[in-house]
Design a protein around this motif. Structure first.
Motif, PDB file in Angstrom:
ATOM      1  N   ILE A  80      15.630  32.942  11.695  1.00  0.00           N
ATOM      2  CA  ILE A  80      14.699  33.063  12.819  1.00  0.00           C
ATOM      3  C   ILE A  80      14.622  34.512  13.286  1.00  0.00           C
ATOM      4  O   ILE A  80      13.542  35.054  13.520  1.00  0.00           O
ATOM      5  CB  ILE A  80      15.123  32.159  13.995  1.00  0.00           C
TER       6      ILE A  80
ATOM      7  N   LEU B 103      16.542  30.306   2.743  1.00  0.00           N
ATOM      8  CA  LEU B 103      17.198  29.526   3.799  1.00  0.00           C
ATOM      9  C   LEU B 103      17.369  28.080   3.379  1.00  0.00           C
ATOM     10  O   LEU B 103      18.447  27.505   3.501  1.00  0.00           O
ATOM     11  CB  LEU B 103      16.381  29.612   5.083  1.00  0.00           C
TER      12      LEU B 103
ATOM     13  N   VAL C 129      17.664  24.230  14.670  1.00  0.00           N
ATOM     14  CA  VAL C 129      18.817  24.808  15.360  1.00  0.00           C
ATOM     15  C   VAL C 129      19.269  23.892  16.485  1.00  0.00           C
ATOM     16  O   VAL C 129      20.455  23.609  16.653  1.00  0.00           O
ATOM     17  CB  VAL C 129      18.486  26.202  15.938  1.00  0.00           C
TER      18      VAL C 129
ATOM     19  N   VAL D 121      23.770  26.546  11.980  1.00  0.00           N
ATOM     20  CA  VAL D 121      23.203  27.311  13.101  1.00  0.00           C
ATOM     21  C   VAL D 121      23.138  28.789  12.742  1.00  0.00           C
ATOM     22  O   VAL D 121      22.130  29.458  12.975  1.00  0.00           O
ATOM     23  CB  VAL D 121      24.031  27.109  14.389  1.00  0.00           C
TER      24      VAL D 121
ATOM     25  N   LEU E  53      12.636  36.563  10.879  1.00  0.00           N
ATOM     26  CA  LEU E  53      11.208  36.293  10.974  1.00  0.00           C
ATOM     27  C   LEU E  53      10.604  36.917  12.220  1.00  0.00           C
ATOM     28  O   LEU E  53       9.516  37.468  12.193  1.00  0.00           O
ATOM     29  CB  LEU E  53      10.956  34.777  10.981  1.00  0.00           C
ATOM     30  N   LYS E  54      11.333  36.814  13.327  1.00  0.00           N
ATOM     31  CA  LYS E  54      10.789  37.330  14.583  1.00  0.00           C
ATOM     32  C   LYS E  54      10.725  38.849  14.576  1.00  0.00           C
ATOM     33  O   LYS E  54       9.838  39.438  15.190  1.00  0.00           O
ATOM     34  CB  LYS E  54      11.653  36.868  15.757  1.00  0.00           C
TER      35      LYS E  54
ATOM     36  N   LEU F  41      20.342  29.333  10.195  1.00  0.00           N
ATOM     37  CA  LEU F  41      19.022  29.177  10.794  1.00  0.00           C
ATOM     38  C   LEU F  41      18.707  30.323  11.742  1.00  0.00           C
ATOM     39  O   LEU F  41      17.629  30.910  11.699  1.00  0.00           O
ATOM     40  CB  LEU F  41      18.939  27.846  11.548  1.00  0.00           C
ATOM     41  N   GLN F  42      19.685  30.633  12.609  1.00  0.00           N
ATOM     42  CA  GLN F  42      19.440  31.684  13.593  1.00  0.00           C
ATOM     43  C   GLN F  42      19.181  33.005  12.899  1.00  0.00           C
ATOM     44  O   GLN F  42      18.314  33.773  13.303  1.00  0.00           O
ATOM     45  CB  GLN F  42      20.666  31.795  14.533  1.00  0.00           C
TER      46      GLN F  42
ATOM     47  N   ILE G   4       8.728  29.321  12.863  1.00  0.00           N
ATOM     48  CA  ILE G   4       9.784  29.700  13.817  1.00  0.00           C
ATOM     49  C   ILE G   4      10.095  28.528  14.734  1.00  0.00           C
ATOM     50  O   ILE G   4      11.257  28.198  14.985  1.00  0.00           O
ATOM     51  CB  ILE G   4       9.383  30.949  14.613  1.00  0.00           C
TER      52      ILE G   4
ATOM     53  N   ALA H 202       1.238  39.273   4.528  1.00  0.00           N
ATOM     54  CA  ALA H 202       2.519  39.505   5.210  1.00  0.00           C
ATOM     55  C   ALA H 202       3.431  38.305   5.097  1.00  0.00           C
ATOM     56  O   ALA H 202       4.633  38.392   5.337  1.00  0.00           O
ATOM     57  CB  ALA H 202       2.254  39.827   6.675  1.00  0.00           C
ATOM     58  N   LEU H 203       2.868  37.158   4.739  1.00  0.00           N
ATOM     59  CA  LEU H 203       3.677  35.954   4.629  1.00  0.00           C
ATOM     60  C   LEU H 203       4.678  36.011   3.490  1.00  0.00           C
ATOM     61  O   LEU H 203       5.651  35.266   3.473  1.00  0.00           O
ATOM     62  CB  LEU H 203       2.775  34.734   4.384  1.00  0.00           C
TER      63      LEU H 203
ATOM     64  N   HIS I 218       8.158  36.411   4.453  1.00  0.00           N
ATOM     65  CA  HIS I 218       8.599  35.288   5.284  1.00  0.00           C
ATOM     66  C   HIS I 218       8.918  34.081   4.422  1.00  0.00           C
ATOM     67  O   HIS I 218       9.932  33.414   4.598  1.00  0.00           O
ATOM     68  CB  HIS I 218       7.517  34.909   6.300  1.00  0.00           C
TER      69      HIS I 218
ATOM     70  N   LYS J 246       3.774  31.679  10.556  1.00  0.00           N
ATOM     71  CA  LYS J 246       4.955  32.318  11.131  1.00  0.00           C
ATOM     72  C   LYS J 246       5.359  31.626  12.427  1.00  0.00           C
ATOM     73  O   LYS J 246       6.528  31.277  12.621  1.00  0.00           O
ATOM     74  CB  LYS J 246       4.651  33.784  11.386  1.00  0.00           C
TER      75      LYS J 246
ATOM     76  N   ASN K 273      10.052  40.873  12.177  1.00  0.00           N
ATOM     77  CA  ASN K 273       8.997  41.504  11.383  1.00  0.00           C
ATOM     78  C   ASN K 273       7.687  41.495  12.130  1.00  0.00           C
ATOM     79  O   ASN K 273       6.974  40.516  12.103  1.00  0.00           O
ATOM     80  CB  ASN K 273       8.863  40.781  10.042  1.00  0.00           C
TER      81      ASN K 273
ATOM     82  N   LEU L 142      12.367  32.075   3.837  1.00  0.00           N
ATOM     83  CA  LEU L 142      12.432  30.647   4.115  1.00  0.00           C
ATOM     84  C   LEU L 142      12.951  29.878   2.911  1.00  0.00           C
ATOM     85  O   LEU L 142      13.761  28.958   3.034  1.00  0.00           O
ATOM     86  CB  LEU L 142      11.034  30.154   4.495  1.00  0.00           C
TER      87      LEU L 142
ATOM     88  N   LEU M 201      12.093  25.975  12.779  1.00  0.00           N
ATOM     89  CA  LEU M 201      13.483  26.371  12.586  1.00  0.00           C
ATOM     90  C   LEU M 201      14.251  26.219  13.893  1.00  0.00           C
ATOM     91  O   LEU M 201      15.416  25.820  13.899  1.00  0.00           O
ATOM     92  CB  LEU M 201      13.566  27.806  12.072  1.00  0.00           C
TER      93      LEU M 201
END
Lengths: 507, 399
Positions: free
Chosen positions: B393, B267, A486, B386, B396-397, B389-390, A479, B256-257, B260, A475, B399, B264, A482
């Motif tokens: 991100i 994405l 960006v 962007v 992901l953050k 991707l954002q 991040i 948990a992956l 994610h 993870k 969770n 991904l 990514l």
């Protein structure tokens, strides 16, 4: 062991709450405690000018194929560790190294905080290791890496360490030696020991010969990064961290030279033979698996292995293609510049020159992105492919332990039968001998059963820890990766937005 | 495989030349094309108010070879020696997607079904792109002719547009008459002449220097741009494989992956679509632009060659006249010949100057349009990236 030097921490975090009821640590007061998590973004700039010229005359006759060794110097810590409040996991954006051609690269420190507990106010344990610059020391036939250990400045937390922050010099063979020792101590009882970075005779020879070009610089950076990750993984393991060999490795100024790690030494050859023997044995052991968990997990890791390798290959291909893109963009930029010079319409000529400049900047962008692709994504996958091999090894050891237990059981059975037969003959000496042997074997069988149960238990814990680490690791790295993508895209926007008015200015 | 191109699509793709097809008296387009194995059949549609044509609106099927015939006849026409003949459209080239298809077939066993389908989709998109490109380039050729004051009136051009029978009979005759081989020989001889000739006119001297230099530079740029685009496509393809493997990993994962990896995988699938579009936009706006003008500059160089030849002829005729005067034999013929050569040369120079000047204007306008469009598209795609991707991100953050 290390417990003697430790004061029981005032506030003890109860780790049992975390796991599924299982005790991760065999000892009770195993919680190293620290203050707030530290969040350093250490940029140890690596001097990538390459190792200095090696002395070609080796005194050491054994050391025919000595790896480049890394020296870690005892510097006084120049930089303070930054502290932050809150136990949030320290994720610092990694700045990928800029074009390797330039002498100074921004290093890749991978600060990772080992978060034992995720709740607010929980204790966390932080150790940060930065591996930096290799250095060639004249008398020795090799390079030394600088290794800088930092813990948070409170110092009391990890009283297992002597000081708060220190540096040592280590050679590559020292790292291998450390791994070798840890493997021999812990693998066969079920601990997943992180594998050491791989040797590369080709790469190392180039560096030793003093070839200072892009590929050897890249090799040095690749190795430096790999060593850092290796150490970080090792110290994150709560059992390994307390191992005296690890402590010695991190702290003492001098280490005995690890001779048996050389690829073509006698010890190395012996290792290879053993590995081959192991492989054969593995094929012939058929275990009655009573525990479905193990069977399931083994299958899972098998699948994971295959998929990770595939993904790794795809990402390596991506790195390659992106590098190609960078090269082709640079070539185009030059060509566009020439075209701009040749153009006789003034405004168009200027616009074409601007296009050339934009494309040149973009080629650098692609190069940087390719590095991020590699150092973040590709290396993560490579590391996990190797880690899974270690995990599979641990499962194999369990099988071997089971086999040993079964063998002693069978032997006991035979001896008992033999003893029964002896009862009817009149040979009291032999009978007594048989009885003694049986007693011994009974002890062995019991030990075998205990060993098997212990290794099974350990593996369960290890796998659980490994999986948690894997989730966190992936993870956080994903991040970061990514975020690097960006950044690239945002730069692209800037460049093209700057170019647009130039194009519009053509009249 | 048929492709019906709608107006807006064509407007976007037709970018290498501007200001074409505005003259309502003669409007030409290629609304439709068919790909049968190796042959592409274009439907050429004409709408006209001119009385020279029998009907106000009509369509004919034409093959690539028909276009080449038309181009060659125009080049060989003496009267057009002072004009820049629009470059012939290149042969439809499906080599690249065909090769890719071959590789895909070979690698099928190593991919998952989804991966294979995605690669196939990508391949089909590439096929379509090549197809669109070739239609565009054939269309522009005709539109260049229709918008040219002199060339649009050419009889062969009218036959090309109107003749509802197969042109291949006429084509064969043309080949026998002109013979492609000799044309090439003459061209190399011209190149020798043009470098050796003493230029009398500053304008042409400058043009010669400029065009020769510019040609070699633009040829190089075209090749490099093509390589760059190819690399971009390779990166997009890699994203497909990465996305597919992440998908499998996610399916197998029980930690948990799982979610994610799923995000991904998603994405990367979206990213590769954007990358693919970046590559194809770059190709259309940059590579194709450069390629077109490379060929156009060759056509301009051909004009210079023809003029240089006329100049050489004129100088020869001068010498012949002097000789005749010396010998006092055949003087009137020699004088007449010299006059003819001079006239021809002057006509060529005059029309050549006009053509070259308007060519420069055309070129600058086209470059401007394409560079602006390319920059705008790059910005659009990067912004899109962007956002994607954002978004990932943040997911992901959180969770």
């Amino acid at each position: 062991m290390a417990d003697t030097a430790r004061d029981p921490p005032p506030e003890q975090t109860d780790f049992q709450e975390l796991e599924d009821g299982e005790d991760l640590f065999p000892e009770p007061a195993a919680a190293p405690e620290s203050g707030p998590a530290s969040l350093p973004a250490e940029d140890v700039s690596t001097n990538s000018n390459g190792p200095k010229q090696d002395s070609l005359f080796d005194d050491d006759p054994e050391d025919l194929f000595a790896e480049a060794t890394e020296e870690v110097s005892l510097d006084s810590p120049e930089r303070d560790v930054l502290l932050s409040d809150g136990p949030s996991p320290a994720i610092t954006p990694i700045t990928p190294p800029t074009s390797v051609i330039t002498p100074r690269i921004e290093s890749l420190t991978v600060p990772v905080s080992l978060q034992i507990e995720e709740e607010e106010g929980g204790d966390s344990f932080d150790i940060h290791i930065a591996v930096s610059d290799p250095e060639k020391v004249g008398e020795f036939s090799g390079t030394f890496w600088h290794l800088r250990d930092k813990q948070d400045s409170s110092g009391t937390s990890l009283s297992v360490f002597k000081q708060g922050e220190f540096s040592v010099k280590r050679r590559f063979s020292d790292f291998l030696g450390l791994h070798s020792k840890l493997a021999s101590k812990y693998l066969h009882v079920g601990y997943i020991v992180p594998p050491a970075p791989e040797k590369s005779i080709v790469g190392m020879t180039k560096v030793k010969v003093g070839k200072e070009d892009q590929s050897s610089n890249e090799f040095v950076e690749k190795r430096r990064s790999a060593l850092e990750r290796y150490l970080m993984r090792t110290v994150k393991h709560p059992v390994l961290l307390k191992d005296p060999d690890v402590l010695q490795f991190l702290e003492s100024s001098e280490l005995p030279r690890a001779v048996s790690t050389q690829a073509l030494s006698s010890a190395g050859l012996l290792r290879m033979v053993n590995k081959a023997a192991d492989a054969v044995n593995k094929m012939t052991i058929k275990m009655n698996e009573s525990d479905a968990w193990f069977e399931e997990k083994q299958q899972q890791f098998e699948n994971l292995d295959i998929q990770l390798r595939k993904l790794h290959a795809s990402v390596e291909s991506l790195v390659c293609h992106r590098k190609e893109l960078s090269v082709n963009t640079a070539l185009f930029a030059k060509s566009a510049a020439m075209l701009g010079n040749s153009e006789d319409h003034t405004a168009l000529s200027r616009a074409l020159s601007q296009l050339a400049e934009v494309e040149e900047k973009i080629d650098q962008l692609h190069q940087d992105q390719a590095n991020a692709d590699f150092y973040l994504f590709s290396e993560l996958l490579g590391d996990y492919v190797r880690l899974i091999t270690a995990v599979k090894g641990v499962f194999d050891h369990r099988m071997k332990t089971w086999q040993k237990w079964q063998d002693s059981q069978m032997l006991l059975q035979k001896k008992r039968e033999a003893e029964a037969k002896l009862q009817f003959t009149n040979k009291p000496d032999k009978l007594q001998q048989a009885k003694d042997e049986i007693k011994e074997l009974e002890g062995k069988v019991q030990q075998g059963e205990r060993d098997f149960e212990q290794i099974s238990k350990t593996i369960r814990k290890e796998v659980s820890r490994f999986e948690k680490e894997r989730v966190k690791d992936f993870k956080s790295v994903i991040i970061k990766y990514l975020e690097s993508l960006v950044q690239t895209q945002q730069q692209l926007i800037k460049y093209w937005e700057a170019f647009l008015p130039e194009a519009k200015a053509i009249s | 495989m048929t492709s019906a191109l709608d107006e807006s699509d064509k407007e976007k793709t037709r970018s290498v030349s501007v200001d074409l097809n505005n003259d309502a008296s003669l409007l030409i387009d290629i609304p439709d094309a068919l790909c049968e194995r190796d042959k592409v059949k274009f439907t050429v549609h004409t709408k006209t108010t001119l009385s020279a044509f029998q009907k106000p609106e009509f369509s004919v099927p034409r093959q690539h070879e028909d276009f080449i015939w038309l181009h060659d006849t125009l080049v060989e026409t003496e009267d057009y020696a002072g004009l820049i003949i629009p470059p012939a459209p290149p042969k439809p080239d499906f080599e690249s997607p065909r090769e890719k298809m071959h590789k895909l077939g070979e690698g099928e066993a190593t991919m998952t079904k989804e991966e294979y389908n995605k690669m196939k989709q990508e391949l089909e998109a590439e096929y379509l792109a090549v197809f669109k490109k070739t239609v565009q380039v054939h269309e522009i050729f005709l539109q260049r002719l229709s918008s040219h004051a002199i060339l649009s009136k050419d009889r062969n051009f009218q036959i090309f547009l109107e003749y509802d029978q197969d042109l291949s009979v006429r084509r064969k005759n043309a080949k026998e008459m002109f013979g492609g081989f000799f044309k090439n020989m003459v061209k190399t001889a011209d190149e020798v002449i043009i470098s050796g000739i003493k230029e009398v006119d500053d304008f042409f001297e400058q043009e010669k220097t400029f065009l020769l230099d510019y040609y070699s530079k633009i040829k190089d740029s075209t090749a490099k741009a093509e390589k760059m685009t190819r690399s971009h496509k390779n990166v997009a393809d890699d994203y497909i494989h990465i996305s597919a493997t992440l998908n499998t990993l996610s399916a197998d994962d029980s930690t948990a992956l799982k979610k994610h990896l799923d995000k991904l995988s998603d994405l990367f699938e979206k990213l590769r679509k954007v990358e693919g579009r970046v590559a194809s936009d770059q190709e259309l706006k940059l590579t194709e632009l450069l390629r077109y003008y490379m060929r156009d500059i060759q056509a301009a160089k051909d004009l210079l060659y023809r003029r240089a030849r006329a100049l050489a002829d004129y100088e020869h005729s001068n010498k012949a006249l002097d000789k005749a005067r010396l010998k006092s034999k055949d003087v009137p013929q020699a004088e007449e010949h010299q006059q003819q050569c001079l006239q021809k040369f002057d006509k060529l120079s005059e029309s050549g100057k006009r053509e070259l000047t308007s060519f420069k204007g055309r070129r600058v306008v086209a470059f401007r349009k394409n560079l602006i469009e390319m920059a705008e598209l790059e910005i659009k795609h990067a912004k899109n990236n962007v956002t994607l991707l954002q978004g990932c991100i943040d997911l992901l953050k959180s969770n």
